[in-house]
Design a protein around this motif. Structure first.
Motif, PDB file in Angstrom:
ATOM      1  N   PHE A 113      -0.322  55.762  19.206  1.00 20.57           N
ATOM      2  CA  PHE A 113       1.006  56.349  19.296  1.00 20.57           C
ATOM      3  C   PHE A 113       1.784  56.115  18.007  1.00 20.57           C
ATOM      4  O   PHE A 113       1.748  55.025  17.426  1.00 20.57           O
ATOM      5  N   MET A 114       2.492  57.168  17.544  1.00 19.35           N
ATOM      6  CA  MET A 114       3.336  57.061  16.365  1.00 19.35           C
ATOM      7  C   MET A 114       4.711  57.619  16.713  1.00 19.35           C
ATOM      8  O   MET A 114       4.825  58.554  17.514  1.00 19.35           O
ATOM      9  N   ALA A 115       5.736  57.103  16.055  1.00 22.02           N
ATOM     10  CA  ALA A 115       7.081  57.589  16.342  1.00 22.02           C
ATOM     11  C   ALA A 115       8.025  57.303  15.195  1.00 22.02           C
ATOM     12  O   ALA A 115       7.782  56.398  14.381  1.00 22.02           O
ATOM     13  N   TRP A 116       9.085  58.086  15.155  1.00 22.28           N
ATOM     14  CA  TRP A 116      10.203  57.844  14.241  1.00 22.28           C
ATOM     15  C   TRP A 116      11.424  57.472  15.077  1.00 22.28           C
ATOM     16  O   TRP A 116      11.747  58.148  16.050  1.00 22.28           O
ATOM     17  N   TYR A 117      12.089  56.412  14.670  1.00 21.03           N
ATOM     18  CA  TYR A 117      13.354  55.996  15.263  1.00 21.03           C
ATOM     19  C   TYR A 117      14.421  56.059  14.178  1.00 21.03           C
ATOM     20  O   TYR A 117      14.117  56.089  12.987  1.00 21.03           O
ATOM     21  N   ARG A 118      15.679  56.032  14.605  1.00 17.87           N
ATOM     22  CA  ARG A 118      16.760  55.943  13.629  1.00 17.87           C
ATOM     23  C   ARG A 118      17.886  55.102  14.199  1.00 17.87           C
ATOM     24  O   ARG A 118      18.055  54.992  15.422  1.00 17.87           O
ATOM     25  N   GLN A 119      18.638  54.513  13.286  1.00 12.53           N
ATOM     26  CA  GLN A 119      19.787  53.701  13.684  1.00 12.53           C
ATOM     27  C   GLN A 119      20.938  53.970  12.746  1.00 12.53           C
ATOM     28  O   GLN A 119      20.843  53.708  11.535  1.00 12.53           O
ATOM     29  N   ALA A 120      22.002  54.504  13.300  1.00 12.62           N
ATOM     30  CA  ALA A 120      23.219  54.755  12.532  1.00 12.62           C
ATOM     31  C   ALA A 120      24.125  53.524  12.634  1.00 12.62           C
ATOM     32  O   ALA A 120      23.998  52.738  13.580  1.00 12.62           O
ATOM     33  N   PRO A 121      25.035  53.359  11.687  1.00  8.84           N
ATOM     34  CA  PRO A 121      25.925  52.192  11.722  1.00  8.84           C
ATOM     35  C   PRO A 121      26.694  52.095  13.039  1.00  8.84           C
ATOM     36  O   PRO A 121      27.282  53.084  13.498  1.00  8.84           O
ATOM     37  N   GLY A 122      26.663  50.937  13.659  1.00 10.23           N
ATOM     38  CA  GLY A 122      27.387  50.719  14.895  1.00 10.23           C
ATOM     39  C   GLY A 122      26.749  51.307  16.126  1.00 10.23           C
ATOM     40  O   GLY A 122      27.329  51.258  17.211  1.00 10.23           O
ATOM     41  N   LYS A 123      25.546  51.855  15.979  1.00  8.04           N
ATOM     42  CA  LYS A 123      24.864  52.473  17.118  1.00  8.04           C
ATOM     43  C   LYS A 123      23.530  51.812  17.369  1.00  8.04           C
ATOM     44  O   LYS A 123      22.973  51.149  16.494  1.00  8.04           O
ATOM     45  N   GLN A 124      23.015  52.028  18.560  1.00  7.34           N
ATOM     46  CA  GLN A 124      21.702  51.495  18.895  1.00  7.34           C
ATOM     47  C   GLN A 124      20.604  52.345  18.258  1.00  7.34           C
ATOM     48  O   GLN A 124      20.794  53.531  17.965  1.00  7.34           O
ATOM     49  N   ARG A 125      19.459  51.713  18.053  1.00 10.96           N
ATOM     50  CA  ARG A 125      18.307  52.451  17.533  1.00 10.96           C
ATOM     51  C   ARG A 125      17.855  53.450  18.600  1.00 10.96           C
ATOM     52  O   ARG A 125      17.767  53.114  19.783  1.00 10.96           O
ATOM     53  N   GLU A 126      17.581  54.686  18.160  1.00 11.05           N
ATOM     54  CA  GLU A 126      17.159  55.711  19.103  1.00 11.05           C
ATOM     55  C   GLU A 126      15.845  56.344  18.661  1.00 11.05           C
ATOM     56  O   GLU A 126      15.545  56.445  17.463  1.00 11.05           O
ATOM     57  N   MET A 150       1.949  59.370   8.890  1.00  6.32           N
ATOM     58  CA  MET A 150       2.800  60.183   9.744  1.00  6.32           C
ATOM     59  C   MET A 150       3.919  60.781   8.900  1.00  6.32           C
ATOM     60  O   MET A 150       4.350  60.157   7.914  1.00  6.32           O
ATOM     61  N   TYR A 151       4.376  61.958   9.310  1.00  5.44           N
ATOM     62  CA  TYR A 151       5.425  62.638   8.560  1.00  5.44           C
ATOM     63  C   TYR A 151       6.552  63.071   9.496  1.00  5.44           C
ATOM     64  O   TYR A 151       6.344  63.266  10.692  1.00  5.44           O
ATOM     65  N   LEU A 152       7.742  63.237   8.910  1.00  4.84           N
ATOM     66  CA  LEU A 152       8.846  63.832   9.638  1.00  4.84           C
ATOM     67  C   LEU A 152       9.523  64.827   8.693  1.00  4.84           C
ATOM     68  O   LEU A 152      10.179  64.419   7.729  1.00  4.84           O
ATOM     69  N   GLN A 153       9.321  66.106   8.962  1.00  2.00           N
ATOM     70  CA  GLN A 153       9.992  67.148   8.204  1.00  2.00           C
ATOM     71  C   GLN A 153      11.346  67.404   8.845  1.00  2.00           C
ATOM     72  O   GLN A 153      11.416  67.738  10.031  1.00  2.00           O
ATOM     73  N   MET A 154      12.400  67.206   8.073  1.00  2.00           N
ATOM     74  CA  MET A 154      13.749  67.344   8.587  1.00  2.00           C
ATOM     75  C   MET A 154      14.443  68.494   7.874  1.00  2.00           C
ATOM     76  O   MET A 154      14.675  68.431   6.656  1.00  2.00           O
ATOM     77  N   ASN A 155      14.753  69.535   8.617  1.00  2.00           N
ATOM     78  CA  ASN A 155      15.445  70.706   8.069  1.00  2.00           C
ATOM     79  C   ASN A 155      16.838  70.826   8.673  1.00  2.00           C
ATOM     80  O   ASN A 155      17.132  70.226   9.715  1.00  2.00           O
ATOM     81  N   SER A 156      17.670  71.604   8.017  1.00  3.55           N
ATOM     82  CA  SER A 156      19.041  71.845   8.504  1.00  3.55           C
ATOM     83  C   SER A 156      19.738  70.535   8.853  1.00  3.55           C
ATOM     84  O   SER A 156      20.322  70.385   9.928  1.00  3.55           O
ATOM     85  N   LEU A 157      19.660  69.587   7.951  1.00  5.26           N
ATOM     86  CA  LEU A 157      20.230  68.266   8.219  1.00  5.26           C
ATOM     87  C   LEU A 157      21.735  68.350   8.420  1.00  5.26           C
ATOM     88  O   LEU A 157      22.436  69.133   7.768  1.00  5.26           O
ATOM     89  N   LYS A 158      22.206  67.511   9.323  1.00  9.29           N
ATOM     90  CA  LYS A 158      23.624  67.428   9.646  1.00  9.29           C
ATOM     91  C   LYS A 158      24.140  66.038   9.306  1.00  9.29           C
ATOM     92  O   LYS A 158      23.367  65.074   9.240  1.00  9.29           O
ATOM     93  N   TYR A 216      16.058  55.404   9.025  1.00  9.52           N
ATOM     94  CA  TYR A 216      14.925  55.894   9.811  1.00  9.52           C
ATOM     95  C   TYR A 216      13.768  54.897   9.705  1.00  9.52           C
ATOM     96  O   TYR A 216      13.402  54.471   8.601  1.00  9.52           O
ATOM     97  N   TYR A 217      13.216  54.560  10.878  1.00  9.43           N
ATOM     98  CA  TYR A 217      12.123  53.600  10.953  1.00  9.43           C
ATOM     99  C   TYR A 217      10.888  54.269  11.557  1.00  9.43           C
ATOM    100  O   TYR A 217      10.990  55.004  12.544  1.00  9.43           O
ATOM    101  N   CYS A 218       9.729  53.974  10.984  1.00  5.76           N
ATOM    102  CA  CYS A 218       8.507  54.466  11.606  1.00  5.76           C
ATOM    103  C   CYS A 218       7.912  53.359  12.467  1.00  5.76           C
ATOM    104  O   CYS A 218       8.131  52.163  12.226  1.00  5.76           O
ATOM    105  N   TYR A 219       7.168  53.780  13.458  1.00  4.25           N
ATOM    106  CA  TYR A 219       6.566  52.882  14.440  1.00  4.25           C
ATOM    107  C   TYR A 219       5.163  53.381  14.729  1.00  4.25           C
ATOM    108  O   TYR A 219       4.957  54.589  14.920  1.00  4.25           O
ATOM    109  N   MET A 220       4.212  52.475  14.745  1.00  5.28           N
ATOM    110  CA  MET A 220       2.831  52.836  15.063  1.00  5.28           C
ATOM    111  C   MET A 220       2.197  51.754  15.920  1.00  5.28           C
ATOM    112  O   MET A 220       2.534  50.571  15.806  1.00  5.28           O
TER     113      MET A 220
END
Length: 121
Positions: A33-46, A78-86, A93-97
């Motif tokens: 299993f592979m995954a990408w997580y992210r954590q913004a300031p003041g928020k939980q990792r998602e 593993m890759y994460l293509q991110m388009n139309s970024l907001k 961003y953290y990777c997990y394997m």
């Protein structure tokens, strides 16, 4: 031991694109299993996106249609293509394997060091 090395983060204008990579190295028999997580300031990792060894993918609702997760099993990458970024995609961003050391053995969890993605509005 296994190391995950991330690359590809940076600063981009809203609407732009970035491609993250996460390469695993070390004593690896297979990667599950592979995954990408992210954590913004003041928020939980998602959880942002995930991909199984068979290629099945999932995405959090906020990135569906904009982000694409993929993997290259031959390269343990593993890759994460991110388009139309907001602006709201701004986070570390953290990777997990999960990694197997030998055939028939258990899977062990590893995290990357994190890479900053900033989309300016």
């Amino acid at each position: 031991q296994v190391q995950l090395v991330e690359s590809g983060g940076g600063l981009v204008q809203a609407g732009g694109s970035l491609r993250l990579s996460c390469a695993a190295s070390g004593s690896i028999f297979s990667v599950g299993f592979m995954a990408w997580y992210r954590q913004a300031p003041g928020k939980q990792r998602e959880l942002v996106a995930s991909i199984t060894s068979g290629g099945a993918t999932t995405y959090t609702d906020s990135v569906k249609g904009r982000f694409t997760i993929s993997r290259d099993n031959a390269k343990n990458t593993m890759y994460l293509q991110m388009n139309s970024l907001k602006a709201e995609d701004t986070a570390v961003y953290y990777c997990y394997m999960t990694v197997q050391y030998a055939s028939g053995g258990g899977y062990y969890q590893y995290w990357g060091q994190g890479t900053q993605v900033t989309a300016s509005s």
